[in-house]
Design an enzyme around this catalytic site. Structure first.
Site, PDB file in Angstrom:
ATOM      1  N   LYS A  11       0.843  -1.195   0.000  1.00  0.00           N
ATOM      2  CA  LYS A  11       0.000   0.000   0.000  1.00  0.00           C
ATOM      3  C   LYS A  11       0.885   1.255   0.000  1.00  0.00           C
ATOM      4  O   LYS A  11       2.098   1.176   0.225  1.00  0.00           O
ATOM      5  CB  LYS A  11      -0.902  -0.032   1.237  1.00  0.00           C
ATOM      6  CG  LYS A  11      -1.916  -1.202   1.270  1.00  0.00           C
ATOM      7  CD  LYS A  11      -2.700  -1.084   2.566  1.00  0.00           C
ATOM      8  CE  LYS A  11      -3.681  -2.199   2.798  1.00  0.00           C
ATOM      9  NZ  LYS A  11      -4.338  -2.065   4.117  1.00  0.00           N
ATOM     10  N   THR A 126      -4.375  -7.420  11.190  1.00  0.00           N
ATOM     11  CA  THR A 126      -4.770  -6.178  10.517  1.00  0.00           C
ATOM     12  C   THR A 126      -4.362  -4.942  11.331  1.00  0.00           C
ATOM     13  O   THR A 126      -3.959  -3.923  10.768  1.00  0.00           O
ATOM     14  CB  THR A 126      -6.313  -6.165  10.327  1.00  0.00           C
ATOM     15  OG1 THR A 126      -6.682  -7.344   9.610  1.00  0.00           O
ATOM     16  CG2 THR A 126      -6.784  -4.934   9.601  1.00  0.00           C
ATOM     17  N   ARG A 137       3.477  -6.678   9.155  1.00  0.00           N
ATOM     18  CA  ARG A 137       2.817  -5.573   9.866  1.00  0.00           C
ATOM     19  C   ARG A 137       3.414  -5.376  11.257  1.00  0.00           C
ATOM     20  O   ARG A 137       3.542  -4.242  11.734  1.00  0.00           O
ATOM     21  CB  ARG A 137       1.308  -5.841   9.942  1.00  0.00           C
ATOM     22  CG  ARG A 137       0.618  -5.639   8.587  1.00  0.00           C
ATOM     23  CD  ARG A 137      -0.763  -6.239   8.563  1.00  0.00           C
ATOM     24  NE  ARG A 137      -1.540  -5.838   7.393  1.00  0.00           N
ATOM     25  CZ  ARG A 137      -2.719  -6.351   7.077  1.00  0.00           C
ATOM     26  NH1 ARG A 137      -3.249  -7.304   7.831  1.00  0.00           N
ATOM     27  NH2 ARG A 137      -3.363  -5.929   6.007  1.00  0.00           N
ATOM     28  N   ASN A 157      -1.174  -0.038   7.480  1.00  0.00           N
ATOM     29  CA  ASN A 157      -0.615  -1.347   7.861  1.00  0.00           C
ATOM     30  C   ASN A 157       0.151  -2.010   6.720  1.00  0.00           C
ATOM     31  O   ASN A 157       0.204  -3.226   6.607  1.00  0.00           O
ATOM     32  CB  ASN A 157      -1.718  -2.262   8.422  1.00  0.00           C
ATOM     33  CG  ASN A 157      -2.874  -2.432   7.449  1.00  0.00           C
ATOM     34  OD1 ASN A 157      -2.803  -1.972   6.304  1.00  0.00           O
ATOM     35  ND2 ASN A 157      -3.919  -3.106   7.879  1.00  0.00           N
ATOM     36  N   HIS A 160      -1.765  -5.233   1.711  1.00  0.00           N
ATOM     37  CA  HIS A 160      -2.997  -6.015   1.612  1.00  0.00           C
ATOM     38  C   HIS A 160      -2.586  -7.424   1.242  1.00  0.00           C
ATOM     39  O   HIS A 160      -1.686  -7.616   0.428  1.00  0.00           O
ATOM     40  CB  HIS A 160      -3.910  -5.445   0.508  1.00  0.00           C
ATOM     41  CG  HIS A 160      -5.002  -6.423   0.161  1.00  0.00           C
ATOM     42  ND1 HIS A 160      -6.146  -6.539   0.915  1.00  0.00           N
ATOM     43  CD2 HIS A 160      -5.090  -7.366  -0.822  1.00  0.00           C
ATOM     44  CE1 HIS A 160      -6.899  -7.508   0.403  1.00  0.00           C
ATOM     45  NE2 HIS A 160      -6.275  -8.024  -0.652  1.00  0.00           N
TER      46      HIS A 160
HETATM   47  P1  GDP Z   1      -7.145  -6.870   6.014  1.00  0.00           P
HETATM   48  O1  GDP Z   1      -7.637  -7.997   5.120  1.00  0.00           O
HETATM   49  O2  GDP Z   1      -6.271  -7.405   7.130  1.00  0.00           O
HETATM   50  O3  GDP Z   1      -6.463  -5.757   5.252  1.00  0.00           O
HETATM   51  O4  GDP Z   1      -8.420  -6.225   6.762  1.00  0.00           O
HETATM   52  P2  GDP Z   1      -9.873  -5.768   6.234  1.00  0.00           P
HETATM   53  O5  GDP Z   1     -10.154  -6.283   4.859  1.00  0.00           O
HETATM   54  O6  GDP Z   1     -10.860  -6.114   7.298  1.00  0.00           O
HETATM   55  O7  GDP Z   1      -9.742  -4.161   6.196  1.00  0.00           O
HETATM   56  C1  GDP Z   1      -9.177  -3.500   5.080  1.00  0.00           C
HETATM   57  C2  GDP Z   1      -8.303  -2.375   5.547  1.00  0.00           C
HETATM   58  O8  GDP Z   1      -9.129  -1.359   6.140  1.00  0.00           O
HETATM   59  C3  GDP Z   1      -7.293  -2.719   6.633  1.00  0.00           C
HETATM   60  O9  GDP Z   1      -6.099  -3.298   6.137  1.00  0.00           O
HETATM   61  C4  GDP Z   1      -7.040  -1.360   7.270  1.00  0.00           C
HETATM   62  O10 GDP Z   1      -6.129  -0.560   6.499  1.00  0.00           O
HETATM   63  C5  GDP Z   1      -8.425  -0.711   7.193  1.00  0.00           C
HETATM   64  N1  GDP Z   1      -9.227  -0.915   8.425  1.00  0.00           N
HETATM   65  C6  GDP Z   1      -9.846  -2.047   8.810  1.00  0.00           C
HETATM   66  N2  GDP Z   1     -10.554  -1.878   9.932  1.00  0.00           N
HETATM   67  C7  GDP Z   1     -10.371  -0.578  10.288  1.00  0.00           C
HETATM   68  C8  GDP Z   1     -10.868   0.227  11.369  1.00  0.00           C
HETATM   69  O11 GDP Z   1     -11.618  -0.213  12.236  1.00  0.00           O
HETATM   70  N3  GDP Z   1     -10.484   1.537  11.396  1.00  0.00           N
HETATM   71  C9  GDP Z   1      -9.654   2.082  10.443  1.00  0.00           C
HETATM   72  N4  GDP Z   1      -9.328   3.364  10.557  1.00  0.00           N
HETATM   73  N5  GDP Z   1      -9.167   1.348   9.419  1.00  0.00           N
HETATM   74  C10 GDP Z   1      -9.524   0.037   9.336  1.00  0.00           C
END
Ligand code: GDP
Length: 195
Positions: A11, A126, A137, A157, A160
């Site tokens: 990212k 995450t 991460r 983080n 992806h």
């Molecule tokens: P991943 O598969 O581990 O990337 O997690 P997700 O698909 O659930 O979320 C996508 C991305 O959204 C994450 O990598 C974070 O950058 C962001 N994100 C997820 N949950 C949150 C949250 O509760 N607050 C904020 N600010 N960002 C979030």
């Protein structure tokens, strides 16, 4: 047993911090095969299509915030004007669309046995604060949910990584054309066994 495909995106924060080489190495050194690799600006529509437009996904993301806020005694309404997880997830997706277009991203398609489990293991939680040392991460970021939300942005983080076998297939096909994906043999591939 079939090989799986996974999409990795370094990212904008990972690219801006000069971590491309270190991150690509982590996936290469465990023996996953790079079948596609490119560096480009992510278009808005591509990012919209990349993250699901479903209540299930919005809720998962919103509940991550709510769980964190419950632990810290914070009120989601202060930042989001709601404590409905679906609405919170929708807001985070909007932030993701802006964030992905901050700078170019490195997009990589990987292939291997149990590839999805391996890329998630290497990526870590995450939430960087909770990601174990030794994961990408955990080693390269320390962001927290409450700081990210307060600043109206997604967690920074670094990468992806596809989360399920179905998402891996879908995401590789979303970001790469057939011509951009390659089939070749890694040195010693036929002797490799499942780790
Ligand atoms: P991943 O598969 O581990 O990337 O997690 P997700 O698909 O659930 O979320 C996508 C991305 O959204 C994450 O990598 C974070 O950058 C962001 N994100 C997820 N949950 C949150 C949250 O509760 N607050 C904020 N600010 N960002 C979030």
């Amino acid at each position: 047993m079939n090989k799986q495909k996974a999409l990795i995106i370094i990212k904008p924060d990972g690219v801006q911090r000069g971590l491309i080489g270190k991150i690509v190495t982590r996936f290469e050194q465990v023996g996953l095969k790079i079948i596609g690799l490119k560096f480009e600006m992510a278009g808005e529509n591509r990012v919209i299509a990349h993250y699901p437009e479903t209540d299930v996904w919005f809720k998962k993301v919103g509940e991550r915030t709510l769980t964190n806020y419950a632990k810290k005694g914070l009120d989601a309404k202060v930042v989001f004007n709601t404590d409905d997880p679906v609405q919170i997830g929708r807001t985070v997706k909007k932030w993701l669309i802006t964030y992905f277009q901050e700078s170019p991203v490195l997009i990589m398609a990987l292939e291997g046995y149990d590839c999805i489990e391996i890329v998630r293991k290497l990526s870590g939680n995450t939430i960087p604060l909770l990601a174990t040392c030794g994961t990408i991460r955990g080693d390269f970021s320390h962001d927290t949910i409450d700081l990210a939300n307060e600043q109206n942005r997604p967690l920074r983080n670094i990468i992806h990584a596809s989360d399920t076998v179905e998402d891996g297939e879908k995401e590789v096909n979303l970001w790469f054309t057939k011509e951009e994906l390659f089939s070749y043999e890694l040195a010693g591939e036929k002797f490799m066994y499942k780790v």
